[in-house]
Structure formats: structure tokens, C-alpha cells
Write a protein that holds these residues in place. Structure first.
Motif, short mmCIF file in Angstrom:
data_model
loop_
_atom_site.label_atom_id
_atom_site.label_comp_id
_atom_site.label_asym_id
_atom_site.label_seq_id
_atom_site.Cartn_x
_atom_site.Cartn_y
_atom_site.Cartn_z
N LYS A 70 15.68 -15.15 46.78
CA LYS A 70 14.65 -15.10 47.81
C LYS A 70 14.96 -16.13 48.88
N ARG A 71 14.66 -15.77 50.14
CA ARG A 71 14.92 -16.66 51.26
C ARG A 71 13.60 -17.20 51.80
N PHE A 72 13.61 -18.46 52.14
CA PHE A 72 12.49 -19.11 52.81
C PHE A 72 13.06 -19.76 54.06
N GLY A 73 13.05 -18.99 55.15
CA GLY A 73 13.69 -19.50 56.37
C GLY A 73 15.19 -19.58 56.16
N ARG A 74 15.73 -20.79 56.33
CA ARG A 74 17.18 -20.96 56.14
C ARG A 74 17.54 -21.33 54.70
N SER A 75 16.57 -21.73 53.94
CA SER A 75 16.88 -22.13 52.56
C SER A 75 16.84 -20.92 51.64
N VAL A 76 17.64 -20.98 50.60
CA VAL A 76 17.74 -19.88 49.64
C VAL A 76 17.27 -20.39 48.29
N GLY A 77 16.43 -19.60 47.64
CA GLY A 77 15.96 -19.94 46.31
C GLY A 77 16.13 -18.75 45.38
N TRP A 78 15.89 -18.99 44.11
CA TRP A 78 16.02 -17.94 43.10
C TRP A 78 14.76 -17.86 42.28
N ARG A 79 14.29 -16.64 42.02
CA ARG A 79 13.23 -16.43 41.04
C ARG A 79 13.85 -16.53 39.66
N LYS A 80 13.04 -16.84 38.68
CA LYS A 80 13.54 -16.92 37.32
C LYS A 80 13.79 -15.52 36.76
N GLY A 81 14.81 -15.41 35.93
CA GLY A 81 15.03 -14.19 35.16
C GLY A 81 14.13 -14.22 33.93
N TRP A 82 13.84 -13.06 33.36
CA TRP A 82 12.99 -13.00 32.17
C TRP A 82 13.40 -11.83 31.31
N LYS A 83 12.78 -11.72 30.17
CA LYS A 83 13.13 -10.69 29.19
C LYS A 83 11.91 -9.84 28.89
N LYS A 84 12.11 -8.50 28.81
CA LYS A 84 11.01 -7.63 28.43
C LYS A 84 11.44 -6.75 27.28
N ALA A 85 10.44 -6.34 26.51
CA ALA A 85 10.69 -5.53 25.32
C ALA A 85 9.89 -4.24 25.41
N TYR A 86 10.58 -3.11 25.19
CA TYR A 86 9.95 -1.80 25.10
C TYR A 86 9.73 -1.52 23.62
N VAL A 87 8.46 -1.44 23.21
CA VAL A 87 8.11 -1.27 21.80
C VAL A 87 7.61 0.15 21.59
N ALA A 88 8.33 0.94 20.77
CA ALA A 88 7.90 2.30 20.42
C ALA A 88 7.14 2.23 19.10
N LEU A 89 5.94 2.79 19.11
CA LEU A 89 5.10 2.79 17.91
C LEU A 89 5.31 4.06 17.11
N LYS A 90 5.04 3.98 15.82
CA LYS A 90 5.14 5.17 14.97
C LYS A 90 4.03 6.15 15.35
N PRO A 91 4.22 7.44 15.08
CA PRO A 91 3.19 8.44 15.44
C PRO A 91 1.83 8.09 14.84
N GLY A 92 0.79 8.25 15.67
CA GLY A 92 -0.56 7.95 15.23
C GLY A 92 -0.98 6.52 15.49
N GLN A 93 -0.05 5.65 15.90
CA GLN A 93 -0.37 4.26 16.17
C GLN A 93 -0.65 4.10 17.68
N GLU A 94 -1.50 3.13 18.02
CA GLU A 94 -1.85 2.92 19.43
C GLU A 94 -2.28 1.49 19.65
N ILE A 95 -1.89 0.94 20.82
CA ILE A 95 -2.34 -0.38 21.25
C ILE A 95 -3.11 -0.17 22.55
N ASP A 96 -4.38 -0.59 22.56
CA ASP A 96 -5.20 -0.43 23.76
C ASP A 96 -5.21 -1.78 24.50
N LEU A 97 -4.41 -1.87 25.57
CA LEU A 97 -4.30 -3.12 26.31
C LEU A 97 -5.50 -3.35 27.22
N GLN A 98 -6.21 -2.31 27.66
CA GLN A 98 -7.39 -2.50 28.49
C GLN A 98 -8.52 -3.18 27.72
N ALA A 99 -8.65 -2.87 26.45
CA ALA A 99 -9.70 -3.48 25.65
C ALA A 99 -9.41 -4.95 25.37
#
Length: 101
Positions: A70-99
Motif C-alpha cells: 500500500k502507498r501513502f503518498g511517497r512512502s510505501v507500506g505493507w499490510r500483514k499477510g494472514w492465514k484462512k481455513a476453509y472448513v467442510a462439515l459432514k452432511p447434516g452439520q451446520e454452524i450458524d455464524l449470525q447467531a
């Protein structure tokens, strides 16, 4: 594999990823996307999701999100890298993130 430390498992998952892509993946492929710590393994993510949400996990895919320059005027910076996980659930299982919010 040895018994995983329960304190470590409670720290592995940082937050659910709420985006257009994660919503599409949840509807189409029945997967849930989480932001995880940078040194997390597939086995740790699986055990953490099963412990926290009381569901059965089918599989886990982990992806490294690269840092962006990312640039801020003439200076250059970096956002942090991160890790994400895709989790597949078995049939009939559910996670309700809104609740959970």
C-alpha cells in the motif's frame, strides 16, 4: 498424533471471514471460512472447530493470504499477510455464524 493442548485450540481460530466469497462458498459448497493464527495446522483447525462449535468436520483446506503493498503518498507500506481455513462439515452439520454475533 498426541493430544492437542486445549488452551492452544481455543487460540487457533481468530474470527469468521464474512465476505462475498465466503458467503458463496458457504451456500454452494457448504464450507465455513475462518481466520486462523499463522502457525495453525489442519489438524489443529479441525480439533478447534469441533471443540468450539460441537460439530463434525469432514475436511480442512488452509490458504495463506499474501501481504499487499500500500502507498501513502511517497512512502510505501505493507499490510500483514494472514492465514484462512476453509472448513467442510459432514452432511447434516451446520454452524450458524449470525447467531454467534
Amino acid at each position: 498424533m498426541t493430544q492437542l493442548n486445549q488452551e492452544r485450540l481455543l487460540q487457533v481460530i481468530l474470527a469468521p471471514v464474512i465476505s462475498e466469497k465466503s458467503t458463496f462458498v458457504a451456500e454452494k459448497h457448504e464450507q465455513v471460512v475462518f481466520r486462523v493464527v499463522n502457525d495453525a495446522t489442519k489438524q489443529e483447525v479441525k480439533a478447534a472447530v469441533e471443540l468450539l462449535f460441537k460439530v463434525q468436520v469432514d475436511s480442512v483446506q488452509i490458504s495463506n493470504v499474501k501481504p499487499k503493498q500500500k502507498r501513502f503518498g511517497r512512502s510505501v507500506g505493507w499490510r500483514k499477510g494472514w492465514k484462512k481455513a476453509y472448513v467442510a462439515l459432514k452432511p447434516g452439520q451446520e454452524i450458524d455464524l449470525q447467531a454467534a454475533q
